[in-house]
Enzyme design. Structure first.
Site, PDB file in Angstrom:
ATOM      1  N   TYR A 160       0.817  -1.125   0.063  1.00  0.00           N
ATOM      2  CA  TYR A 160       0.054  -0.056  -0.069  1.00  0.00           C
ATOM      3  C   TYR A 160       0.964   1.389  -0.023  1.00  0.00           C
ATOM      4  O   TYR A 160       0.198   2.305  -0.027  1.00  0.00           O
ATOM      5  CB  TYR A 160      -0.873   0.145   1.276  1.00  0.00           C
ATOM      6  CG  TYR A 160      -2.092  -0.866   1.157  1.00  0.00           C
ATOM      7  CD1 TYR A 160      -2.022  -2.324   0.983  1.00  0.00           C
ATOM      8  CD2 TYR A 160      -3.409  -0.504   1.093  1.00  0.00           C
ATOM      9  CE1 TYR A 160      -3.170  -3.182   1.212  1.00  0.00           C
ATOM     10  CE2 TYR A 160      -4.390  -1.228   1.332  1.00  0.00           C
ATOM     11  CZ  TYR A 160      -4.272  -2.791   1.128  1.00  0.00           C
ATOM     12  OH  TYR A 160      -5.224  -3.294   1.060  1.00  0.00           O
ATOM     13  N   LYS A 227       2.902 -13.716   6.352  1.00  0.00           N
ATOM     14  CA  LYS A 227       3.066 -14.796   5.367  1.00  0.00           C
ATOM     15  C   LYS A 227       4.663 -15.099   5.033  1.00  0.00           C
ATOM     16  O   LYS A 227       5.015 -14.927   4.077  1.00  0.00           O
ATOM     17  CB  LYS A 227       2.375 -13.958   3.783  1.00  0.00           C
ATOM     18  CG  LYS A 227       2.309 -15.198   2.901  1.00  0.00           C
ATOM     19  CD  LYS A 227       1.168 -16.204   3.022  1.00  0.00           C
ATOM     20  CE  LYS A 227       1.339 -17.255   2.120  1.00  0.00           C
ATOM     21  NZ  LYS A 227       0.819 -18.495   2.372  1.00  0.00           N
ATOM     22  N   ASP A 281      -2.696 -17.592   5.784  1.00  0.00           N
ATOM     23  CA  ASP A 281      -3.767 -18.214   5.152  1.00  0.00           C
ATOM     24  C   ASP A 281      -4.577 -19.118   6.160  1.00  0.00           C
ATOM     25  O   ASP A 281      -5.573 -19.432   6.023  1.00  0.00           O
ATOM     26  CB  ASP A 281      -3.272 -19.222   3.991  1.00  0.00           C
ATOM     27  CG  ASP A 281      -1.827 -19.611   4.023  1.00  0.00           C
ATOM     28  OD1 ASP A 281      -0.885 -19.207   3.249  1.00  0.00           O
ATOM     29  OD2 ASP A 281      -1.962 -20.464   4.849  1.00  0.00           O
ATOM     30  N   ASP A 305      -5.802  -6.066   5.940  1.00  0.00           N
ATOM     31  CA  ASP A 305      -7.119  -5.676   5.244  1.00  0.00           C
ATOM     32  C   ASP A 305      -8.078  -6.777   5.018  1.00  0.00           C
ATOM     33  O   ASP A 305      -9.325  -6.557   5.285  1.00  0.00           O
ATOM     34  CB  ASP A 305      -6.537  -4.846   3.693  1.00  0.00           C
ATOM     35  CG  ASP A 305      -7.518  -4.011   3.320  1.00  0.00           C
ATOM     36  OD1 ASP A 305      -8.654  -4.112   3.913  1.00  0.00           O
ATOM     37  OD2 ASP A 305      -7.336  -3.527   2.136  1.00  0.00           O
TER      38      ASP A 305
END
Ligand code: NAP
Length: 418
Positions: A160, A227, A281, A305
Site C-alpha cells: 500500500y 506470510k 492463510d 485488510d
C-alpha cells in the site's frame, strides 16, 4: 490558527495530548468529517446517539464540542474542487481527535484514495478494528459469541506504500533492467512492478501499540499474522521484529507460545500475555473454526485488510464493524464500510459501524459510562428485533426501520433498567 471554512466551537476546549483520559477536558473539541454517500445519514444518526449517551451519563457536566472539517465531495464544493484541503490536515493536527464517515474513491488513474492519503499524511500507522458479536446479530457461524478479537493492521507500509510502476513506462523499464541485470531477478516481459517495503521501525511501533493495548485491556494473547514462509525478508522480518519487541520491551508481561508449553505446561500464568504467530492463510481457517483461541491480532497491511473484513463478516459484516486509524499525533475513528452510493440520503442504512467507532472514541476519552450506554441501547434494540434493512433481510420477525428511527430506538433503550 485561523481557518478558511472551519469554525472552531467557542464553548469547546482543545485536547492537549493523546496519552490518556487525563488529557481530556470536559468539553473536548472533536473534529468530524461527514463523508460522502450515506455519510450524512449515518453521521447525523450517530451524533444524536453519542450526544444522548454523554448527556445521560454525565447530565451536562461533559459534552462533545463538534467541529466539522471537510473531505471528499463536500470539501470539493466548498474549496473549489479540492477534495482534501490542507486545512483539514491542519485541524486534525491541532485538535488531535477526529471521526469520519466514508469517502468516495473513484476507480482508475489520477485519483489517490482519500483514506490512504489521510493515513499517510498524518502517519496514522495503526488501523485498529475490534470485532465482537452482539446477541441477535445475524451470523453465519454456529457460535459467533466465540469471536472477540481486536485487529491491529499496519497502515503505512507494504504494497500500500504506493511504490508501483506501470508496465511499459520508462520508470518500469529502468527498474526492470536494474532488477534483471544487476540483481539477477527473473520475471515476464511487460510486468507491472510494485515494491513491498516493510521496516523494523514500522513493525515495532505497531507491535508496541498492540501490546500496550493488550496489557491495558487485560487481553490474553497477541497473535502475529504473516506470510513469512514465502516472503521471508518482508513478512518473515515482520514476524521476527514483532517478537523482538515483545521479548526486549515487554519481557515482564509476555511469554511466547513455546514458553507456555515448555515452562508452564500449557497453563497460562496470571498477568502474562501469550505472544504467538500464525501464517496468514491458516489464520482465515482458524478464525472460522477456532475463533476463541485468538484475542489481539497484529498484521501487516494487506493481510490485515483482508482479515479484518473477513472476521467482521463472521459477526454481522462491515455494516457494524468499527475502526480507528491511530498515530502518535492524531487519532481518526471511522466507519469501515464505503459510501454505498445507491442509498445516499435514503435514511435506510445501518449506522452501526460509525456508531461503534464512536464507542471506541468514547472509551479513548475515558468516558466509559457513555460508551456502555450506547452499547446497551444497541443490544436492547436488537433484542426487540428493531433493525435496519441489512439485518432485517437475515432475521425472522424483524421490524425494519430507517437509519434515524433506528437511532431513536437506541436512544430510547439507553439506561432504563438493568
Ligand atoms: P460499500 O460502500 O461499503 O458498499 C457495499 C455494500 O455494502 C452496499 O451496497 C451495502 O450492501 C453494504 N453496506 C455498506 N455500508 C452499509 C451500511 N452502513 N449499512 C448497510 N449496508 C451497508 O462498498 P463499495 O460499493 O465497494 O464502495 C463504494 C465507495 O466507497 C467507493 O468509492 C469506495 O472507494 C468507497 N470506500 C470508502 C471507504 C472508506 O471511506 N473508508 C471504504 C471502502 C470503500 P447491499 O447492496 O447488499 O445493501
Amino acid at each position: 490558527m485561523a481557518y478558511q471554512h472551519i469554525s472552531v466551537p467557542e464553548q469547546g476546549e482543545k485536547i492537549q495530548c493523546l496519552s490518556g483520559p487525563d488529557c481530556i477536558p470536559d468539553r473536548p473539541i472533536i473534529a468530524f468529517i461527514e463523508g460522502d454517500g450515506i455519510g450524512r445519514d449515518i453521521m447525523t444518526a450517530s451524533r444524536r446517539i453519542w450526544d444522548a449517551a454523554v448527556e445521560k451519563a454525565y447530565g451536562g457536566q461533559r459534552q462533545i464540542a463538534w467541529m466539522e472539517i471537510y473531505a471528499g465531495e463536500k470539501a470539493a464544493a466548498l474549496y473549489d474542487g479540492d477534495y482534501m484541503p490542507e486545512e483539514t490536515f491542519e485541524a486534525l493536527r491541532e485538535f488531535l481527535v477526529g471521526i469520519k464517515g466514508p469517502l468516495t474513491t473513484p476507480v482508475g488513474g489520477g485519483f489517490r484514495s482519500l483514506n490512504v492519503t489521510l493515513r499517510q499524511v498524518l502517519d496514522l500507522y495503526a488501523c485498529v478494528r475490534p470485532v465482537q458479536w452482539y446477541e441477535g446479530v445475524p451470523s453465519p457461524l454456529l457460535r459467533p459469541e466465540n469471536v472477540d478479537v481486536v485487529i491491529f493492521r499496519e497502515n503505512t507500509e507494504d504494497v500500500y506504500a504506493g511504490i508501483e510502476y506501470e508496465a511499459g513506462t520508462p520508470a518500469n523499464e529502468k527498474l526492470a533492467r536494474f532488477l534483471r541485470e544487476e540483481m539477477g531477478a527473473e520475471f515476464f516481459e511487460g510486468s507491472g512492478l510494485g515494491i513491498k517495503p516493510m521496516s523494523a521501525y514500522g513493525t515495532k511501533r505497531l507491535m508496541r501499540f498492540a501490546l500496550r493495548y493488550a496489557i491495558e485491556r487485560g487481553r490474553k494473547s497477541v497473535t502475529i499474522v504473516h506470510k513469512g514462509n514465502i516472503q521471508k525478508f518482508t513478512e518473515g522480518a515482520f514476524r521476527n521484529w514483532a517478537y523482538e519487541v515483545a521479548r526486549e520491551e515487554f519481557g515482564e508481561q509476555t511469554i511466547t507460545e513455546d514458553q507456555l508449553w515448555s515452562e508452564y505446561g500449557g497453563k497460562q500464568p496470571e498477568g502474562k500475555i501469550v505472544v504467538k504467530d500464525r501464517i496468514a492463510d491458516i489464520m482465515f481457517q482458524h478464525m472460522l473454526l477456532r475463533p476463541s483461541e485468538f484475542d489481539v491480532i497484529v498484521s501487516p497491511n494487506l493481510n490485515g485488510d483482508y482479515l479484518s473484513d473477513a472476521i467482521a463478516a463472521e459477526v454481522g459484516g462491515v455494516g457494524i464493524a468499527p475502526g480507528a486509524n491511530i498515530g502518535d499525533e492524531v487519532m481518526l475513528f471511522e466507519a469501515t464500510h464505503g459510501t454505498a452510493p445507491k442509498y445516499t440520503d435514503q435514511d435506510r442504512v445501518n449506522p452501526g459501524s460509525l456508531m461503534f467507532s464512536g464507542v471506541m472514541m468514547l472509551e479513548f476519552l475515558g468516558w466509559w459510562e457513555a460508551a456502555k450506554l450506547v452499547t446497551q441501547g444497541y443490544v436492547r434494540t436488537l433484542a426487540e428485533k428493531v433493525v435496519t434493512y441489512d439485518f432485517a433481510r437475515q432475521m425472522d420477525g424483524a421490524t425494519e426501520v430507517g437509519t434515524s428511527a433506528f437511532a431513536s430506538a437506541i436512544i430510547k433503550n439507553m439506561g432504563n433498567g438493568a
